[in-house]
Design a protein around this motif. Structure first.
Motif, short mmCIF file in Angstrom:
data_model
loop_
_atom_site.label_atom_id
_atom_site.label_comp_id
_atom_site.label_asym_id
_atom_site.label_seq_id
_atom_site.Cartn_x
_atom_site.Cartn_y
_atom_site.Cartn_z
N ARG A 105 0.86 -1.18 -0.08
CA ARG A 105 -0.17 0.19 -0.03
C ARG A 105 0.88 1.09 0.05
O ARG A 105 0.45 2.36 -0.63
N GLY B 124 1.15 4.28 -2.95
CA GLY B 124 1.04 5.54 -2.43
C GLY B 124 2.20 6.36 -3.17
O GLY B 124 1.84 7.38 -3.82
N ARG C 143 -4.15 12.24 -0.56
CA ARG C 143 -4.36 10.88 -1.00
C ARG C 143 -3.08 9.89 -0.96
O ARG C 143 -2.97 8.84 -0.39
N PHE D 217 -0.49 10.65 0.94
CA PHE D 217 -0.20 10.57 2.33
C PHE D 217 -1.21 9.60 3.18
O PHE D 217 -0.86 8.80 4.05
N ALA D 218 -2.34 9.33 2.62
CA ALA D 218 -3.43 8.74 3.03
C ALA D 218 -2.91 7.28 2.92
O ALA D 218 -3.01 6.41 3.91
N GLU D 219 -2.37 6.92 1.63
CA GLU D 219 -2.12 5.60 1.37
C GLU D 219 -0.36 5.14 1.93
O GLU D 219 -0.44 4.05 2.68
#
Lengths: 262, 302
Positions: free
Chosen positions: A4, A8, B98, B100-102
């Protein structure tokens, strides 16, 4: 490694590529212009009974893009984070350095495949040169040798930038081009001056180009040539990872890593 | 157990000691200010606490765990906001968040991003490119980024630098709300003494890499006993001058009818009483008590 987090960083690369004209031009437009120029040279040579030389030149330019784009993607991809003062934000997130580098490498591979597809199609339609005549296996092996080698060069460049700062940032898009004249990219190594041949044998890229040309000429896979190329590329890669780790640690030790953004 | 515990932290750059064996801790729900003049070692300390600069000695623990040994685990529970670090300018606010959310592996990232953008009144800017935002808007997006993982502690490096007073005040209000709503711990650096006094529970003063004071803002200001009594007179100011000279007071005359007397804070009532009996008519009285800035200046000058 966490998929993940790799996703990102990959996502960041994707967003940057679709928003940044510079990246689009560097990764797609300039390479395609090079392919067109070399395609025209190739047509000229074919028209003068030098069809093999013509094919070699265009093949060399098409395949060179694999090295260029992957090296560019890994090294310059990080420069955008430095220029935007976002690198610290990335590394104060729970992100492993390996994940960051792998994501940039994968992004480079995707871009290289996309460009090869477009460039190959263009060559087939405009210059009547079928890149697939090299053979699928030979193409795959060439891609493997080139991608590992490009990755090795790029992470050393990245390590140097982390360690010594943006004053040497030009290396991120220029160092890899030094390899090109010594890689027998556009003609067989046997046709190079003897002294340069000795240098060329030290570069994995030479074996990739030689193997691809062999596939084009004989329709067979030059397993031995690719084998040497893969071993050499892997050695480069292992060595470069040690060098990169050392430079990265020194960069954090000297405070340069944080100063890169100031 | 403190959220952050620093013990004997040291950093040396080519013979120059940047941080010299500092120790402090941040308790749950508390805001600790890190103060000091330029070159005091604040930034180096923050960088070591985030792992982007390596320490030469000492230890850093978050939630009772050694930072070096549990780096990823600690980073998952902390975050960072700084006026000096920005997000990628060429991509949109939502795209930046997004990413950083990942990295923080946030479940349902878009929902979380929307909630936080709304909380900071930035939902109208989700599709704007980051570089098109004003300084105040960027600060708010940086705060959104720093809250994505619901951190237990945030390291803030001058988050209000270069903001105009109104936006800086709003940002401080956000920070105060965060602390009261979520009991987040914050390590806060700033050059703005009023900010530090307003939001910090305790202050760590650094000078030349060492902690020279560590206390609450109120206790620190008590260390400076000097205060200034400013009096404005209607007439007969010469009598006041004469009285002050006779009693050996230190004073300035910034305007013909104004006197500023520098004295110990506890002596001011007596002083005022004495001057009121000189015969001059006082029309305005102002007592300037010592501030954190006075403490800062005293430490920096010493």
């Amino acid at each position: 490694m966490n998929l993940r987090r790799i996703y990102g960083v990959f996502l960041q690369e994707y967003y940057m590529t679709i928003h940044s004209l510079e990246i689009f031009v560097d990764v797609f437009i300039f390479p395609l212009i090079n392919i067109v120029v070399f395609g025209l040279i190739s047509l000229y040579l074919v028209g003068n009974d030098n069809s093999v030389a013509g094919a070699f030149i265009l093949l060399g330019m098409l395949l060179w893009q694999i090295i260029w784009i992957i090296a560019y993607s890994v090294a310059v991809g990080s420069m955008w984070n430095i220029w935007s003062r976002n690198l610290s934000n990335m590394f104060v997130a729970p992100l492993e350095l390996e994940e960051y580098i792998v994501a940039h490498f994968l992004s480079g591979c995707v871009k290289a495949v996309a460009l090869l597809a477009v460039g190959g199609f263009l060559s087939a339609i405009v210059f009547r040169f079928d890149m697939l005549a090299v053979g699928l296996m030979s193409l795959l092996l060439t891609f493997l040798v080139f991608s590992i080698f490009a990755f090795a060069v790029a992470i050393v460049v990245l390590g140097l930038i982390f360690r010594y700062g943006t004053r040497i940032q030009a290396l991120s898009w220029s160092l890899i081009t030094i390899v090109q004249p010594f890689s027998a990219a556009f003609f067989p190594i046997a046709d190079m001056p003897r002294a340069l041949q000795l240098v060329a044998y030290f570069f994995p890229s030479t074996y990739g180009f030689e193997g691809a040309r062999y596939g084009l000429l004989y329709g067979d896979v030059a397993w031995g040539v690719f084998g040497v190329g893969l071993i050499l590329a892997s050695l480069y890669c292992i060595l470069s990872m040690f060098v990169f780790q050392y430079l990265y640690t020194r960069s954090r030790d000297t405070g340069q890593f944080a100063r890169n953004e100031s | 157990m403190p959220v952050l515990e620093v013990k004997n932290l040291r950093k040396k750059y080519r013979g120059t000691v940047a941080v010299d064996g500092i120790s402090f801790s941040v308790e749950k729900g508390k805001i600790v200010g890190l103060l000091g003049p330029n070159g005091a070692g604040k930034t180096t300390t923050i960088q070591m606490l985030l792992g982007i600069t390596l320490a030469n000695g000492g230890s850093i623990s978050y939630f009772g765990k050694d930072f070096r040994a549990h780096r990823l685990e600690c980073l998952q529970r902390i975050n960072f906001a700084s006026a000096f670090n920005t997000l990628l300018g060429r991509i949109t606010v939502r795209e930046n968040l997004r990413v950083f959310a990942e990295l923080y592996q946030i479940p349902n990232p878009n929902k979380k991003i929307d909630e936080l953008l709304e909380r900071f009144e930035m939902n109208g800017f989700a599709s704007s490119l980051y570089w098109g935002l004003s300084s105040g808007q960027r600060t708010r997006v940086n705060l959104v980024k720093s809250l994505l993982n619901d951190p237990e502690i945030i390291l803030m490096d001058e988050p209000t630098a270069s903001l105009d007073p109104d936006i800086a005040d709003k940002t401080l209000s956000y920070i105060e709300e965060l602390q009261s709503e979520r009991a987040i711990s914050i390590l806060y650096t700033s050059h703005n003494m009023a900010e530090i006094t307003r939001i910090c529970d305790t202050v760590v003063f650094l000078d030349r890499g060492r902690i020279v004071a560590h206390d609450t803002p109120q206790n620190l200001t008590r260390r400076v006993s000097a205060a200034t009594l400013r009096l404005v007179f209607l007439s007969d100011i010469e009598k006041v001058h004469a009285h002050l000279r006779e009693t050996g007071q230190t004073f300035d005359v910034p305007h013909p009818n104004v006197v500023e007397i520098h004295s110990e804070e506890n002596l001011i009532p007596n002083l005022l009483f004495a001057i009121s009996h000189v015969g001059a008519t006082i029309v305005d009285i102002e007592i300037r008590k010592p501030t954190l800035e006075d403490v800062f200046l005293q430490i920096a000058r010493n």
